[in-house]
Write an enzyme that holds these catalytic residues in place. Structure first.
Site, PDB file in Angstrom:
ATOM      1  N   SER A 145       0.829  -1.133   0.158  1.00  0.00           N
ATOM      2  CA  SER A 145       0.125   0.056  -0.037  1.00  0.00           C
ATOM      3  C   SER A 145       0.671   1.268   0.019  1.00  0.00           C
ATOM      4  CB  SER A 145      -0.962   0.138   1.091  1.00  0.00           C
ATOM      5  OG  SER A 145      -0.068  -0.116   2.442  1.00  0.00           O
TER       6      SER A 145
ATOM      7  N   ASN B  83      -4.051   6.318  -1.134  1.00  0.00           N
ATOM      8  CA  ASN B  83      -3.369   6.469   0.109  1.00  0.00           C
ATOM      9  C   ASN B  83      -2.832   7.855   0.002  1.00  0.00           C
ATOM     10  OD1 ASN B  83      -4.351   4.485   1.536  1.00  0.00           O
ATOM     11  ND2 ASN B  83      -2.528   3.007   1.281  1.00  0.00           N
TER      12      ASN B  83
ATOM     13  N   HIS C   7      -3.212  -3.296  -5.661  1.00  0.00           N
ATOM     14  CA  HIS C   7      -3.563  -2.702  -4.272  1.00  0.00           C
ATOM     15  C   HIS C   7      -5.168  -2.673  -3.899  1.00  0.00           C
ATOM     16  CE1 HIS C   7      -3.580   0.835  -1.413  1.00  0.00           C
ATOM     17  NE2 HIS C   7      -3.483  -0.408  -0.596  1.00  0.00           N
TER      18      HIS C   7
ATOM     19  N   GLU D 155      -6.378  -0.759  -7.268  1.00  0.00           N
ATOM     20  CA  GLU D 155      -5.262  -0.032  -7.959  1.00  0.00           C
ATOM     21  C   GLU D 155      -4.478  -0.909  -8.648  1.00  0.00           C
ATOM     22  OE1 GLU D 155      -5.151   3.987  -5.055  1.00  0.00           O
ATOM     23  OE2 GLU D 155      -3.726   2.549  -4.799  1.00  0.00           O
TER      24      GLU D 155
HETATM   25  N1  CAA Z   1     -14.124  -9.882   4.959  1.00  0.00           N
HETATM   26  C1  CAA Z   1     -14.984 -10.326   4.495  1.00  0.00           C
HETATM   27  N2  CAA Z   1     -16.487 -10.257   4.629  1.00  0.00           N
HETATM   28  C2  CAA Z   1     -16.755  -9.199   5.528  1.00  0.00           C
HETATM   29  C3  CAA Z   1     -15.571  -8.559   6.132  1.00  0.00           C
HETATM   30  C4  CAA Z   1     -14.283  -8.790   5.923  1.00  0.00           C
HETATM   31  N3  CAA Z   1     -13.338  -8.185   6.523  1.00  0.00           N
HETATM   32  N4  CAA Z   1     -16.261  -7.508   7.076  1.00  0.00           N
HETATM   33  C5  CAA Z   1     -17.453  -7.744   6.689  1.00  0.00           C
HETATM   34  N5  CAA Z   1     -17.883  -8.768   5.988  1.00  0.00           N
HETATM   35  C6  CAA Z   1     -19.093  -9.206   5.402  1.00  0.00           C
HETATM   36  C7  CAA Z   1     -19.947  -9.626   6.934  1.00  0.00           C
HETATM   37  O1  CAA Z   1     -20.480 -11.177   6.687  1.00  0.00           O
HETATM   38  C8  CAA Z   1     -20.887  -8.616   6.822  1.00  0.00           C
HETATM   39  O2  CAA Z   1     -22.246  -9.102   7.233  1.00  0.00           O
HETATM   40  P1  CAA Z   1     -22.612  -9.535   8.674  1.00  0.00           P
HETATM   41  O3  CAA Z   1     -22.047  -8.487   9.834  1.00  0.00           O
HETATM   42  O4  CAA Z   1     -23.866  -9.590   8.540  1.00  0.00           O
HETATM   43  O5  CAA Z   1     -21.870 -11.036   8.947  1.00  0.00           O
HETATM   44  C9  CAA Z   1     -20.996  -8.060   5.355  1.00  0.00           C
HETATM   45  O6  CAA Z   1     -19.870  -8.263   4.751  1.00  0.00           O
HETATM   46  C10 CAA Z   1     -21.550  -6.659   5.350  1.00  0.00           C
HETATM   47  O7  CAA Z   1     -20.729  -5.878   6.363  1.00  0.00           O
HETATM   48  P2  CAA Z   1     -21.132  -4.656   6.982  1.00  0.00           P
HETATM   49  O8  CAA Z   1     -22.560  -4.615   7.366  1.00  0.00           O
HETATM   50  O9  CAA Z   1     -20.179  -4.260   7.931  1.00  0.00           O
HETATM   51  O10 CAA Z   1     -20.986  -3.747   5.617  1.00  0.00           O
HETATM   52  P3  CAA Z   1     -21.503  -2.190   5.373  1.00  0.00           P
HETATM   53  O11 CAA Z   1     -22.480  -2.060   4.770  1.00  0.00           O
HETATM   54  O12 CAA Z   1     -21.580  -1.632   6.879  1.00  0.00           O
HETATM   55  O13 CAA Z   1     -20.125  -1.875   4.718  1.00  0.00           O
HETATM   56  C11 CAA Z   1     -17.791  -1.248   4.970  1.00  0.00           C
HETATM   57  C12 CAA Z   1     -18.689  -1.908   5.319  1.00  0.00           C
HETATM   58  C13 CAA Z   1     -17.656  -1.674   3.237  1.00  0.00           C
HETATM   59  C14 CAA Z   1     -16.559  -1.490   5.495  1.00  0.00           C
HETATM   60  C15 CAA Z   1     -18.165   0.284   4.809  1.00  0.00           C
HETATM   61  O14 CAA Z   1     -18.278   0.750   6.135  1.00  0.00           O
HETATM   62  C16 CAA Z   1     -17.038   0.992   4.070  1.00  0.00           C
HETATM   63  O15 CAA Z   1     -17.010   1.314   2.856  1.00  0.00           O
HETATM   64  N6  CAA Z   1     -16.024   1.756   4.943  1.00  0.00           N
HETATM   65  C17 CAA Z   1     -15.078   2.569   4.502  1.00  0.00           C
HETATM   66  C18 CAA Z   1     -14.005   1.467   4.240  1.00  0.00           C
HETATM   67  C19 CAA Z   1     -12.615   2.251   3.838  1.00  0.00           C
HETATM   68  O16 CAA Z   1     -12.519   3.341   3.760  1.00  0.00           O
HETATM   69  N7  CAA Z   1     -11.575   1.139   3.592  1.00  0.00           N
HETATM   70  C20 CAA Z   1     -10.526   1.776   2.880  1.00  0.00           C
HETATM   71  C21 CAA Z   1      -9.472   1.780   3.924  1.00  0.00           C
HETATM   72  S1  CAA Z   1      -7.891   2.436   3.565  1.00  0.00           S
HETATM   73  C22 CAA Z   1      -7.004   1.003   2.784  1.00  0.00           C
HETATM   74  O17 CAA Z   1      -7.444  -0.193   2.770  1.00  0.00           O
HETATM   75  C23 CAA Z   1      -5.892   1.300   2.274  1.00  0.00           C
HETATM   76  C24 CAA Z   1      -4.487   0.561   2.891  1.00  0.00           C
HETATM   77  O18 CAA Z   1      -3.727   0.599   1.958  1.00  0.00           O
HETATM   78  C25 CAA Z   1      -4.590   0.383   4.280  1.00  0.00           C
END
Ligand code: CAA
Length: 290
Positions: A120, A191, A141, A153
């Protein structure tokens, strides 16, 4: 590459397990490599759990779930990746271990296999330079949580060839993702923007003397973020965010890239977010710590 069939994933932490889940769901034979049977087993259990939740919620048939879990084979031996069309690396975010791994993968994998890094914040070009075939090294990514976030990405390093680049793009589409093409610059696209932005958010906590829950509510309700910055830092991992900030700061020397002292102190104290059970928030439920 015509007919992607078999994919390797090296490193089955939260990101690697999520990527492996996407691969098996897309019908690809998937070899997951971890350093111990125990860590591999934990990742398979995590994948099985999330696929079971899909069955429970009616978005996946039981038979499809079982077939997907079956498509994942585990190994501790890199040699098991020999027949893969693409290998995606998702190990620790340190340059030297990645370079050593890519040098090893180059020896083991077929000459036409594409070697992709999920880094990342490190340079894909520097990782590729550890091999004598940098044209087949590319960045893929994914975002956390990989099974839910649509973006990948596709990162073109200095010497990435057109064929491997297109194969990585093709794989991302096969996994149901929305890929964007970019060049190998610090932080790539998201990022480069998100890390300083999250750091600003954390600095505002202290400057505006606002509570994490209020800052999160502010950014959700005032800026339309799906989750607030403190929730997001807890999800990504405070250690992962601090490490990525440090890597970008080392390259760009922009003060906003440097991790805020508050996050460094949290990292040092082991308050890593969801995975440690405590970050800005407390996560008592084992399911929240996955
Ligand atoms: N892996 C697989 N499945 C998953 C999971 C995971 N880690 N987390 C949740 N799930 C599944 C679960 O089964 C969940 O259902 P249940 O809770 O009923 O079991 C289902 O997906 C739906 O989960 P949520 O109800 O939590 O989903 P949501 O609609 O609330 O969305 C989200 C969750 C997509 C994370 C949303 O909150 C979101 O878009 N958040 C922002 C995340 C973001 O910005 N990410 C980028 C981070 S930066 C990065 O990643 C860069 C880096 O290099 C570090």
């Amino acid at each position: 590459m015509a007919g992607l069939r078999k994919v390797g994933v090296v490193g089955l932490g939260a990101m690697g397990a999520g990527i492996a889940q996407l691969c098996v769901e897309a019908g690809l034979e998937t070899v997951g490599r971890e350093v111990s049977d125990e860590l591999g087993g934990r990742a398979k259990e995590r994948i099985a759990h999330f696929l079971t939740r899909k069955v429970e919620k009616g978005t996946l048939e039981q038979a499809e779930r079982d077939a997907a879990v079956e498509r994942l084979s585990l190994t501790t031996d890199l040699a098991a990746l020999a027949g893969c069309d693409v290998v995606i690396e998702a190990i620790v975010e340190e340059l030297e271990p990645k370079r050593a791994l890519f040098a090893e993968l180059e020896r083991i994998c077929r000459a036409d296999a594409v070697l992709a890094s999920n880094t990342s914040a490190l340079s894909v070009t520097e990782i590729a330079a550890a091999t004598s075939s940098p044209e087949r090294v590319v960045g893929m990514h994914f975002f956390n949580p990989a099974p839910l976030m649509p973006l990948v990405e596709i990162v073109r390093a200095e010497l990435t060839g057109d064929g491997p680049f297109e194969t990585a793009l093709e794989l991302a589409v096969l996994l149901g993702k929305t890929p964007v093409r970019c060049h190998d610059t610090p932080g790539f696209v998201v990022n480069r923007v998100l890390i300083p932005l999250l750091n600003d958010c954390i600095r505002v906590l202290d400057e505006a003397r606002v509570k994490p829950e209020d800052l999160d509510a502010a950014m959700r309700n005032g800026a339309g973020w799906p989750m607030g910055p403190c929730e997001l830092a807890d999800l990504v991992g405070i250690d992962v965010h601090v490490h990525a900030s440090e890597a970008l700061y080392a390259k760009l020397r922009e003060p906003r890239m440097a991790p805020p002292p508050r996050l460094v102190a949290m990292r040092n104290a082991g308050l890593l977010g969801r995975k440690s059970g405590r970050g800005f928030y407390t996560y008592d439920d084992a399911a929240q710590r996955r």
